[in-house]
Design a protein around this motif. Structure first.
Motif, PDB file in Angstrom:
ATOM      1  N   ILE A 244       0.877  -1.167   0.000  1.00  0.00           N
ATOM      2  CA  ILE A 244       0.000   0.000   0.000  1.00  0.00           C
ATOM      3  C   ILE A 244       0.913   1.215   0.000  1.00  0.00           C
ATOM      4  O   ILE A 244       1.688   1.423   0.932  1.00  0.00           O
ATOM      5  N   MET A 245       0.842   2.010  -1.073  1.00  0.00           N
ATOM      6  CA  MET A 245       1.813   3.078  -1.278  1.00  0.00           C
ATOM      7  C   MET A 245       1.148   4.396  -1.661  1.00  0.00           C
ATOM      8  O   MET A 245       0.076   4.399  -2.282  1.00  0.00           O
ATOM      9  N   PRO A 246       1.798   5.518  -1.337  1.00  0.00           N
ATOM     10  CA  PRO A 246       1.273   6.831  -1.745  1.00  0.00           C
ATOM     11  C   PRO A 246       1.412   7.023  -3.252  1.00  0.00           C
ATOM     12  O   PRO A 246       2.470   6.738  -3.825  1.00  0.00           O
ATOM     13  N   MET A 247       0.361   7.527  -3.884  1.00  0.00           N
ATOM     14  CA  MET A 247       0.389   7.767  -5.322  1.00  0.00           C
ATOM     15  C   MET A 247       1.486   8.752  -5.700  1.00  0.00           C
ATOM     16  O   MET A 247       2.084   8.640  -6.781  1.00  0.00           O
ATOM     17  N   ILE A 248       1.794   9.701  -4.826  1.00  0.00           N
ATOM     18  CA  ILE A 248       2.776  10.727  -5.135  1.00  0.00           C
ATOM     19  C   ILE A 248       4.131  10.135  -5.489  1.00  0.00           C
ATOM     20  O   ILE A 248       4.887  10.699  -6.286  1.00  0.00           O
ATOM     21  N   GLY A 249       4.450   8.950  -4.936  1.00  0.00           N
ATOM     22  CA  GLY A 249       5.758   8.356  -5.185  1.00  0.00           C
ATOM     23  C   GLY A 249       5.796   7.353  -6.325  1.00  0.00           C
ATOM     24  O   GLY A 249       6.876   6.943  -6.750  1.00  0.00           O
ATOM     25  N   ILE A 250       4.632   6.954  -6.828  1.00  0.00           N
ATOM     26  CA  ILE A 250       4.588   5.902  -7.851  1.00  0.00           C
ATOM     27  C   ILE A 250       3.888   6.343  -9.132  1.00  0.00           C
ATOM     28  O   ILE A 250       3.708   5.546 -10.056  1.00  0.00           O
ATOM     29  N   LYS A 251       3.486   7.597  -9.223  1.00  0.00           N
ATOM     30  CA  LYS A 251       2.700   8.086 -10.353  1.00  0.00           C
ATOM     31  C   LYS A 251       3.365   7.762 -11.686  1.00  0.00           C
ATOM     32  O   LYS A 251       2.717   7.272 -12.617  1.00  0.00           O
ATOM     33  N   ASN A 252       4.644   8.044 -11.813  1.00  0.00           N
ATOM     34  CA  ASN A 252       5.331   7.790 -13.079  1.00  0.00           C
ATOM     35  C   ASN A 252       5.339   6.306 -13.430  1.00  0.00           C
ATOM     36  O   ASN A 252       5.151   5.933 -14.598  1.00  0.00           O
ATOM     37  N   ALA A 253       5.546   5.446 -12.417  1.00  0.00           N
ATOM     38  CA  ALA A 253       5.571   4.003 -12.665  1.00  0.00           C
ATOM     39  C   ALA A 253       4.190   3.498 -13.083  1.00  0.00           C
ATOM     40  O   ALA A 253       4.074   2.589 -13.906  1.00  0.00           O
ATOM     41  N   VAL A 254       3.139   4.090 -12.517  1.00  0.00           N
ATOM     42  CA  VAL A 254       1.774   3.726 -12.916  1.00  0.00           C
ATOM     43  C   VAL A 254       1.525   4.145 -14.356  1.00  0.00           C
ATOM     44  O   VAL A 254       0.987   3.376 -15.170  1.00  0.00           O
ATOM     45  N   GLU A 255       1.916   5.369 -14.717  1.00  0.00           N
ATOM     46  CA  GLU A 255       1.708   5.863 -16.074  1.00  0.00           C
ATOM     47  C   GLU A 255       2.517   5.078 -17.098  1.00  0.00           C
ATOM     48  O   GLU A 255       2.086   4.926 -18.254  1.00  0.00           O
ATOM     49  N   MET A 256       3.666   4.558 -16.686  1.00  0.00           N
ATOM     50  CA  MET A 256       4.510   3.769 -17.591  1.00  0.00           C
ATOM     51  C   MET A 256       4.062   2.310 -17.673  1.00  0.00           C
ATOM     52  O   MET A 256       4.629   1.526 -18.436  1.00  0.00           O
ATOM     53  N   GLY A 257       3.059   1.950 -16.899  1.00  0.00           N
ATOM     54  CA  GLY A 257       2.553   0.585 -16.940  1.00  0.00           C
ATOM     55  C   GLY A 257       3.377  -0.414 -16.152  1.00  0.00           C
ATOM     56  O   GLY A 257       3.232  -1.626 -16.331  1.00  0.00           O
ATOM     57  N   GLN A 258       4.233   0.076 -15.250  1.00  0.00           N
ATOM     58  CA  GLN A 258       5.061  -0.826 -14.440  1.00  0.00           C
ATOM     59  C   GLN A 258       4.349  -1.278 -13.171  1.00  0.00           C
ATOM     60  O   GLN A 258       4.633  -2.351 -12.638  1.00  0.00           O
ATOM     61  N   ILE A 259       3.468  -0.422 -12.663  1.00  0.00           N
ATOM     62  CA  ILE A 259       2.735  -0.708 -11.431  1.00  0.00           C
ATOM     63  C   ILE A 259       1.243  -0.591 -11.711  1.00  0.00           C
ATOM     64  O   ILE A 259       0.803   0.337 -12.404  1.00  0.00           O
ATOM     65  N   ALA A 260       0.485  -1.555 -11.175  1.00  0.00           N
ATOM     66  CA  ALA A 260      -0.972  -1.538 -11.335  1.00  0.00           C
ATOM     67  C   ALA A 260      -1.638  -1.232 -10.001  1.00  0.00           C
ATOM     68  O   ALA A 260      -1.234  -1.754  -8.958  1.00  0.00           O
ATOM     69  N   ILE A 261      -2.652  -0.360 -10.041  1.00  0.00           N
ATOM     70  CA  ILE A 261      -3.460  -0.089  -8.860  1.00  0.00           C
ATOM     71  C   ILE A 261      -4.544  -1.157  -8.770  1.00  0.00           C
ATOM     72  O   ILE A 261      -5.243  -1.430  -9.747  1.00  0.00           O
ATOM     73  N   ILE A 262      -4.677  -1.773  -7.599  1.00  0.00           N
ATOM     74  CA  ILE A 262      -5.639  -2.847  -7.401  1.00  0.00           C
ATOM     75  C   ILE A 262      -6.804  -2.315  -6.576  1.00  0.00           C
ATOM     76  O   ILE A 262      -6.610  -1.928  -5.412  1.00  0.00           O
ATOM     77  N   PRO A 263      -8.000  -2.272  -7.156  1.00  0.00           N
ATOM     78  CA  PRO A 263      -9.161  -1.799  -6.386  1.00  0.00           C
ATOM     79  C   PRO A 263      -9.390  -2.672  -5.158  1.00  0.00           C
ATOM     80  O   PRO A 263      -9.329  -3.902  -5.236  1.00  0.00           O
ATOM     81  N   TYR A 264      -9.617  -2.031  -4.014  1.00  0.00           N
ATOM     82  CA  TYR A 264      -9.818  -2.785  -2.777  1.00  0.00           C
ATOM     83  C   TYR A 264     -10.737  -1.973  -1.870  1.00  0.00           C
ATOM     84  O   TYR A 264     -10.551  -0.756  -1.723  1.00  0.00           O
ATOM     85  N   LYS A 265     -11.692  -2.616  -1.275  1.00  0.00           N
ATOM     86  CA  LYS A 265     -12.656  -1.938  -0.421  1.00  0.00           C
ATOM     87  C   LYS A 265     -11.944  -1.236   0.742  1.00  0.00           C
ATOM     88  O   LYS A 265     -11.114  -1.815   1.426  1.00  0.00           O
ATOM     89  N   GLY A 266     -12.298   0.031   0.946  1.00  0.00           N
ATOM     90  CA  GLY A 266     -11.686   0.815   2.017  1.00  0.00           C
ATOM     91  C   GLY A 266     -10.475   1.609   1.584  1.00  0.00           C
ATOM     92  O   GLY A 266      -9.936   2.399   2.367  1.00  0.00           O
ATOM     93  N   LEU A 267     -10.026   1.419   0.345  1.00  0.00           N
ATOM     94  CA  LEU A 267      -8.882   2.149  -0.191  1.00  0.00           C
ATOM     95  C   LEU A 267      -9.344   3.069  -1.322  1.00  0.00           C
ATOM     96  O   LEU A 267     -10.330   2.786  -1.983  1.00  0.00           O
ATOM     97  N   PRO A 268      -8.677   4.182  -1.581  1.00  0.00           N
ATOM     98  CA  PRO A 268      -7.402   4.565  -0.978  1.00  0.00           C
ATOM     99  C   PRO A 268      -7.551   5.131   0.432  1.00  0.00           C
ATOM    100  O   PRO A 268      -8.621   5.591   0.825  1.00  0.00           O
TER     101      PRO A 268
END
Length: 306
Positions: free
Chosen positions: A239-263
């Motif tokens: 569970i990580m802050p978006m501010i630190g992984i935004k570029n990796a998410v946009e590059m397709g390296q990291i996927a956000i997994i929907p989960y109840k109670g998050l973010p």
């Protein structure tokens, strides 16, 4: 005696770091250069300042006394330069900020305009975990701190800056191959944690506890960047802050997994002790933040959900 100001600077840094190697790195000098100046300073005193035992450098009691006097000289030198700048109409002085690890993706944007507009300011930003940041605040070692969770036991002035959202994430390659249902990820997959004292770890552990989940396997990493790379490599989920992984998410390296109670949603706050007597530089910075934070957010963080 004919020791130089430069020699005193080097000696104090060696004492602070407890190592010639670390002092040379901090001063951006070579080890031989530091050793030579340390030797020249020692030649001015009949009593050893340092000694080496088992390849480890130790400062003698006499050396500690000289280091304390040298620190006072360095402070006076800075004060003289500041007074010159002030009399010439420039804002001058020291500004120090302790920043939680993930805050390194945030704080520079709120600093750059202020520091660039006032080149006579000496600025220091210490990036560490929340535990150390709170200690620096308590001991009055810094002017300000950037935190996402306010320490309740301290009487602080808080300036909200930006929303902070933490998501469940995994490396896209691991996620593509995983057969684990998304709602079972936190129970069945290896979880990657920051070290104890980290606000990110505290938030993650608090969420897992509230969900009454039994973690199968824990892996600990001691920096946000190491954690991000471990997620990308497929070592596990976190569970990580978006501010630190935004570029990796946009590059397709990291996927956000929907989960109840998050973010998990918190807020970045610039804080300082309510009882602290702010210097002219610190007061000017507070004014700058109040006046410019909305503009900074629009320029650099417009992607953050309002």
């Amino acid at each position: 005696m004919h020791f130089t100001f430069h020699q005193l600077q080097i000696f104090v840094e060696v004492v602070n770091q407890g190592s010639i190697t670390k002092a040379s790195e901090a001063l951006h000098l070579t080890q031989p250069a530091v050793s030579i100046q340390l030797k020249k300073l020692q030649e001015q005193f009949p009593i050893p300042l340092t000694e080496v035992i088992g390849r480890k450098l130790y400062v003698t009691p006499f050396g500690e006394e000289i280091a304390n006097e040298a620190r006072d000289i360095l402070v006076k030198y800075d004060q003289i330069n500041q007074k010159i700048d002030i009399h010439q109409g420039r804002l001058a002085g020291n500004l120090s900020i302790a920043v939680v690890s993930t805050g390194k993706y945030v704080m520079p944007y709120y600093l750059s305009g202020f520091v660039n507009n006032h080149p006579a300011i000496d600025f220091k930003m210490d990036v560490t975990n929340k535990l150390r940041v709170v200690e620096d605040l308590e001991q009055n070692n810094v002017d300000f701190a950037l935190v996402s969770v306010l320490p309740e036991h301290l009487d602080l002035v808080s300036i909200p800056l930006l929303k902070n959202e933490l998501y469940l994430v995994g490396g896209t390659l691991r996620q593509a191959l995983s057969k684990t249902p998304k709602k079972k990820v936190l129970e069945n997959e290896p979880l990657l944690f920051r070290e104890y004292g980290s606000a990110t770890r505290n938030a993650m552990e608090s969420f897992i506890k509230k969900q009454n989940l039994a973690v199968k396997k824990k892996i600990e990493l001691t920096s946000n960047e190491a954690l991000k790379q471990a997620v990308i490599a497929g070592l596990g989920y976190s569970i990580m802050p978006m501010i630190g992984i935004k570029n990796a998410v946009e590059m397709g390296q990291i996927a956000i997994i929907p989960y109840k109670g998050l973010p998990i949603t918190t807020e970045w706050n610039l804080v300082y002790l309510k009882k602290k007597k702010l210097s002219p530089v610190a007061k000017a910075f507070v004014t700058y933040i109040h006046e410019q934070k909305d503009t900074i957010n629009q320029q650099h963080f417009s992607w953050v959900n309002p």
